[in-house]
Design a protein around this motif. Structure first.
Motif, PDB file in Angstrom:
ATOM      1  N   GLY A 311      45.104   6.431  23.624  1.00 19.39           N
ATOM      2  CA  GLY A 311      45.998   6.284  23.941  1.00 19.39           C
ATOM      3  C   GLY A 311      47.322   7.759  24.171  1.00 19.39           C
ATOM      4  O   GLY A 311      47.370   8.140  25.564  1.00 19.39           O
ATOM      5  N   ASN A 312      47.597   7.278  23.145  1.00 19.26           N
ATOM      6  CA  ASN A 312      49.049   8.781  22.698  1.00 19.26           C
ATOM      7  C   ASN A 312      48.553  10.559  23.480  1.00 19.26           C
ATOM      8  O   ASN A 312      48.930  10.644  23.722  1.00 19.26           O
ATOM      9  CB  ASN A 312      49.252   9.025  21.952  1.00 19.26           C
ATOM     10  CG  ASN A 312      50.570  10.165  20.895  1.00 19.26           C
ATOM     11  OD1 ASN A 312      49.559  10.838  20.276  1.00 19.26           O
ATOM     12  ND2 ASN A 312      50.870  10.099  21.469  1.00 19.26           N
ATOM     13  N   ASP A 319      46.110  11.953  31.260  1.00 25.18           N
ATOM     14  CA  ASP A 319      45.076  10.817  31.563  1.00 25.18           C
ATOM     15  C   ASP A 319      45.655   9.335  31.893  1.00 25.18           C
ATOM     16  O   ASP A 319      46.730   9.343  31.755  1.00 25.18           O
ATOM     17  CB  ASP A 319      43.813  11.182  30.322  1.00 25.18           C
ATOM     18  CG  ASP A 319      43.175  10.565  30.828  1.00 25.18           C
ATOM     19  OD1 ASP A 319      42.929   9.379  31.764  1.00 25.18           O
ATOM     20  OD2 ASP A 319      41.945  11.118  31.151  1.00 25.18           O
ATOM     21  N   ALA A 320      44.655   9.247  33.551  1.00 20.31           N
ATOM     22  CA  ALA A 320      45.165   8.418  34.206  1.00 20.31           C
ATOM     23  C   ALA A 320      44.840   6.595  33.591  1.00 20.31           C
ATOM     24  O   ALA A 320      45.495   5.957  33.230  1.00 20.31           O
ATOM     25  CB  ALA A 320      44.601   7.692  35.155  1.00 20.31           C
ATOM     26  N   ASP A 321      44.179   7.056  31.752  1.00 18.33           N
ATOM     27  CA  ASP A 321      43.378   6.208  30.811  1.00 18.33           C
ATOM     28  C   ASP A 321      44.698   5.627  30.092  1.00 18.33           C
ATOM     29  O   ASP A 321      43.976   4.952  29.150  1.00 18.33           O
ATOM     30  CB  ASP A 321      42.245   6.679  30.263  1.00 18.33           C
ATOM     31  CG  ASP A 321      40.987   6.070  31.264  1.00 18.33           C
ATOM     32  OD1 ASP A 321      41.378   5.994  32.194  1.00 18.33           O
ATOM     33  OD2 ASP A 321      39.966   6.647  30.980  1.00 18.33           O
ATOM     34  N   ALA A 322      45.621   6.493  30.021  1.00 22.00           N
ATOM     35  CA  ALA A 322      46.434   6.222  28.162  1.00 22.00           C
ATOM     36  C   ALA A 322      46.854   4.894  28.392  1.00 22.00           C
ATOM     37  O   ALA A 322      47.272   4.566  28.008  1.00 22.00           O
ATOM     38  CB  ALA A 322      47.332   7.573  28.943  1.00 22.00           C
ATOM     39  N   VAL A 323      47.726   4.763  29.998  1.00 23.22           N
ATOM     40  CA  VAL A 323      47.735   3.102  29.681  1.00 23.22           C
ATOM     41  C   VAL A 323      47.769   2.399  29.217  1.00 23.22           C
ATOM     42  O   VAL A 323      47.785   1.103  28.639  1.00 23.22           O
ATOM     43  CB  VAL A 323      48.673   3.207  31.160  1.00 23.22           C
ATOM     44  CG1 VAL A 323      49.664   1.612  31.922  1.00 23.22           C
ATOM     45  CG2 VAL A 323      50.181   4.054  31.943  1.00 23.22           C
ATOM     46  N   SER A 324      46.024   2.187  29.952  1.00 26.33           N
ATOM     47  CA  SER A 324      45.092   0.823  29.682  1.00 26.33           C
ATOM     48  C   SER A 324      45.271   0.758  27.823  1.00 26.33           C
ATOM     49  O   SER A 324      44.828  -0.074  27.223  1.00 26.33           O
ATOM     50  CB  SER A 324      44.222   0.707  30.611  1.00 26.33           C
ATOM     51  OG  SER A 324      42.830   1.806  30.241  1.00 26.33           O
ATOM     52  N   SER A 325      44.949   1.425  27.669  1.00 23.99           N
ATOM     53  CA  SER A 325      44.515   1.994  25.751  1.00 23.99           C
ATOM     54  C   SER A 325      45.579   1.810  25.168  1.00 23.99           C
ATOM     55  O   SER A 325      45.960   1.044  24.287  1.00 23.99           O
ATOM     56  CB  SER A 325      44.063   3.427  25.655  1.00 23.99           C
ATOM     57  OG  SER A 325      42.836   4.165  26.447  1.00 23.99           O
ATOM     58  N   LEU A 326      46.705   2.046  26.268  1.00 22.26           N
ATOM     59  CA  LEU A 326      48.122   1.919  24.530  1.00 22.26           C
ATOM     60  C   LEU A 326      48.254   0.452  24.880  1.00 22.26           C
ATOM     61  O   LEU A 326      49.043  -0.507  24.003  1.00 22.26           O
ATOM     62  CB  LEU A 326      49.024   3.258  25.298  1.00 22.26           C
ATOM     63  CG  LEU A 326      49.527   4.184  25.097  1.00 22.26           C
ATOM     64  CD1 LEU A 326      50.710   5.100  25.558  1.00 22.26           C
ATOM     65  CD2 LEU A 326      49.171   4.305  23.824  1.00 22.26           C
ATOM     66  N   TYR A 327      48.070  -0.446  26.202  1.00 25.16           N
ATOM     67  CA  TYR A 327      48.730  -1.205  26.604  1.00 25.16           C
ATOM     68  C   TYR A 327      47.915  -2.092  25.483  1.00 25.16           C
ATOM     69  O   TYR A 327      47.938  -3.450  24.504  1.00 25.16           O
ATOM     70  CB  TYR A 327      48.787  -1.767  27.234  1.00 25.16           C
ATOM     71  CG  TYR A 327      49.664  -2.077  28.253  1.00 25.16           C
ATOM     72  CD1 TYR A 327      50.922  -2.155  28.033  1.00 25.16           C
ATOM     73  CD2 TYR A 327      49.938  -1.256  29.247  1.00 25.16           C
ATOM     74  CE1 TYR A 327      52.269  -2.422  28.687  1.00 25.16           C
ATOM     75  CE2 TYR A 327      51.324  -0.231  29.723  1.00 25.16           C
ATOM     76  CZ  TYR A 327      52.351  -1.392  29.708  1.00 25.16           C
ATOM     77  OH  TYR A 327      53.441  -1.066  30.243  1.00 25.16           O
ATOM     78  N   GLY A 328      46.475  -1.866  25.072  1.00 19.61           N
ATOM     79  CA  GLY A 328      45.875  -2.646  24.540  1.00 19.61           C
ATOM     80  C   GLY A 328      45.808  -2.649  23.143  1.00 19.61           C
ATOM     81  O   GLY A 328      45.615  -3.922  22.190  1.00 19.61           O
ATOM     82  N   ALA A 329      46.389  -1.885  23.032  1.00 20.79           N
ATOM     83  CA  ALA A 329      46.842  -0.987  21.646  1.00 20.79           C
ATOM     84  C   ALA A 329      48.326  -1.400  21.246  1.00 20.79           C
ATOM     85  O   ALA A 329      48.650  -2.894  20.418  1.00 20.79           O
ATOM     86  CB  ALA A 329      46.422   0.182  21.101  1.00 20.79           C
ATOM     87  N   LEU A 330      48.974  -2.284  22.421  1.00 16.59           N
ATOM     88  CA  LEU A 330      50.261  -3.084  21.756  1.00 16.59           C
ATOM     89  C   LEU A 330      50.110  -4.338  21.690  1.00 16.59           C
ATOM     90  O   LEU A 330      51.198  -4.746  20.623  1.00 16.59           O
ATOM     91  CB  LEU A 330      51.236  -3.007  23.226  1.00 16.59           C
ATOM     92  CG  LEU A 330      52.363  -3.692  22.286  1.00 16.59           C
ATOM     93  CD1 LEU A 330      52.938  -2.868  21.716  1.00 16.59           C
ATOM     94  CD2 LEU A 330      53.316  -3.148  24.162  1.00 16.59           C
ATOM     95  N   GLU A 331      49.152  -4.862  22.100  1.00 19.63           N
ATOM     96  CA  GLU A 331      47.956  -5.998  22.258  1.00 19.63           C
ATOM     97  C   GLU A 331      48.305  -6.826  21.177  1.00 19.63           C
ATOM     98  O   GLU A 331      48.233  -7.960  20.190  1.00 19.63           O
ATOM     99  CB  GLU A 331      47.743  -6.789  23.665  1.00 19.63           C
ATOM    100  CG  GLU A 331      47.689  -6.969  24.251  1.00 19.63           C
ATOM    101  CD  GLU A 331      46.304  -7.136  25.248  1.00 19.63           C
ATOM    102  OE1 GLU A 331      45.511  -7.160  24.536  1.00 19.63           O
ATOM    103  OE2 GLU A 331      46.677  -7.314  26.459  1.00 19.63           O
ATOM    104  N   VAL A 332      48.019  -5.594  19.469  1.00 21.00           N
ATOM    105  CA  VAL A 332      47.537  -6.180  18.366  1.00 21.00           C
ATOM    106  C   VAL A 332      47.389  -5.442  17.376  1.00 21.00           C
ATOM    107  O   VAL A 332      47.381  -5.603  16.192  1.00 21.00           O
ATOM    108  CB  VAL A 332      45.523  -5.501  18.376  1.00 21.00           C
ATOM    109  CG1 VAL A 332      44.208  -6.357  19.114  1.00 21.00           C
ATOM    110  CG2 VAL A 332      45.218  -3.843  19.022  1.00 21.00           C
ATOM    111  N   VAL A 333      49.089  -4.540  17.416  1.00 24.33           N
ATOM    112  CA  VAL A 333      49.837  -4.085  16.707  1.00 24.33           C
ATOM    113  C   VAL A 333      49.846  -5.019  15.857  1.00 24.33           C
ATOM    114  O   VAL A 333      50.394  -5.365  15.690  1.00 24.33           O
ATOM    115  CB  VAL A 333      50.838  -3.521  17.004  1.00 24.33           C
ATOM    116  CG1 VAL A 333      51.580  -3.880  17.805  1.00 24.33           C
ATOM    117  CG2 VAL A 333      51.087  -1.794  16.336  1.00 24.33           C
TER     118      VAL A 333
END
Length: 391
Positions: A311-312, A319-333
């Motif tokens: 995401g970073n 890229d438009a996919d960055a936000v969804s990738s980062l929010y997915g990572a935030l859920e499991v950090v």
């Protein structure tokens, strides 16, 4: 009250000017803020310091070279600013007079190094692991003294170990500890110290004939070049690290190097190479939640971590996919990875800014700033400040 020495050099002390000033400004603190931090430190640790008015005078005179810093105040300042004694003070420490005959001392140190067995090496590695845990939870600023002493003990053990069978395990321990120390120095804004630690890590890895440790040190060192404005040179170093590792190393480390390559490609303006490297990283990462390898304890990476990294990198490309990738990572950090959380919120702010979503970006920047302050991360705070200017 804890007072200060009179003006002028005294035994074991020397005037300070640029060292303290540079460390203070790297934290983004005014002299008044430093005074408050000293007073708060004193309250937390139940120790006496001079009055507020006196501290203001001390800070000014320390930075102007008109007053020396006592050892007790130096201890406080090192913990607050995350610097070594040599970085804090503007002059070198005193050098002990040589003895007439150094053979007895040499043999004594060789004998001591020879006695370093498996249990001592394990103790060294356990200490590195403890410092790593403290770093990710509390930040590097308060660990400078411990890390400096730890590296000195490891270097001493290696320098006086004669036979390869004694040198290799100590060299491996030093390579891992030096790489950690270097990343902590980057986080504290001490770039020259970081570079020297990486060079030490590479020498130790060479001594240990450990390509995994060498490749990891090279890969992290590339970030120093990138942040200095030379991403293309950093990219060359990462690719050389991949060549050094070859196909026999850890799959997790290989994924880490591909992800590092992708990030450096993004900074170097090479989007196609960046996406290819991201795909290679995703294909290399072992499945499951486990994030460490028994042969490469300094690497923390699993699918969740890699999603945040992806995401970073996508955010750097806009890229438009960055936000969804980062929010997915935030859920499991992992909640104990405080610095990683700060980086994740900063990444989200960057991705939202790229989409002109300013309210969301501001929300994540506030969270990132709070987390960066908890860890004393100069590097993350610099990223937050640069992104805040775009709001």
């Amino acid at each position: 009250m804890l007072g200060e020495s009179v003006n002028g050099p005294t035994a074991g002390r020397w005037p300070v000017s640029a060292g303290l000033r540079s460390a203070r400004t790297a934290q983004g603190w005014s002299q008044e803020r430093l005074v408050r931090e000293i007073e708060q430190y004193a309250k937390r640790h139940v120790t006496d310091v001079a009055s507020t008015a006196s501290l203001r005078v001390y800070v000014s005179e320390w930075e102007n070279g008109k007053r020396t810093i006592s050892d007790r105040y130096a201890t406080v300042l090192r913990q607050l600013l995350g610097v070594t004694d040599a970085e804090l003070r503007s002059g070198p420490p005193s050098i002990a007079s040589p003895t007439a005959d150094g053979y007895d001392d040499l043999l004594s140190r060789i004998d001591s190094a020879h006695s370093v067995g498996e249990s001592m090496v394990k103790a060294f590695n356990d200490q590195t692991e403890l410092l790593r845990t403290m770093d990710r939870q509390m930040g590097a600023a308060g660990l400078v003294d411990q890390m400096t002493g730890h590296l000195a003990a490891l270097e001493d053990a290696l320098n006086f170990a004669v036979l390869p069978s004694a040198r290799r395990p100590v060299a491996l321990a030093l390579a891992g500890a030096s790489t950690l120390a270097a990343w902590q120095a980057i986080d504290s804004g001490a770039i020259e110290r970081a570079w020297k630690h990486y060079e030490l890590a590479k020498r130790a890895a060479h001594d240990a004939a450990a390509p995994m440790y060498l490749a990891h040190a090279m890969g992290e060192q590339a970030y120093v070049l990138c942040e200095a404005g030379r991403p293309a040179l950093g990219l060359e170093l990462v690719r050389d690290a991949q060549h050094t590792l070859g196909q026999a190393g850890s799959a997790r480390l290989r994924a880490w190097l591909y992800a590092a390559e992708a990030e450096l490609c993004a900074h170097a303006g090479m989007p196609d190479d960046c996406r290819r490297a991201l795909d290679a990283a995703m294909a290399s990462i072992p499945p499951g939640a486990e994030d460490r390898d028994p042969d490469m304890a300094s690497i923390f990476l699993n699918g969740g971590h890699l999603a945040r990294w992806r995401g970073n990198v996508l955010g750097l490309l806009g890229d438009a996919d960055a936000v969804s990738s980062l929010y997915g990572a935030l859920e499991v950090v992992d909640p104990t990875f405080v610095r990683a959380q700060a980086g994740l919120h900063t990444d989200l702010a960057q991705a939202h800014l790229a989409r002109a979503e300013y309210d969301d970006a501001n929300t994540h920047l506030r969270k990132a700033r709070l987390l960066a302050s908890r860890t004393g991360s100069v590097r993350q705070r610099r990223r937050v400040d640069l992104l805040s200017e775009r709001l």
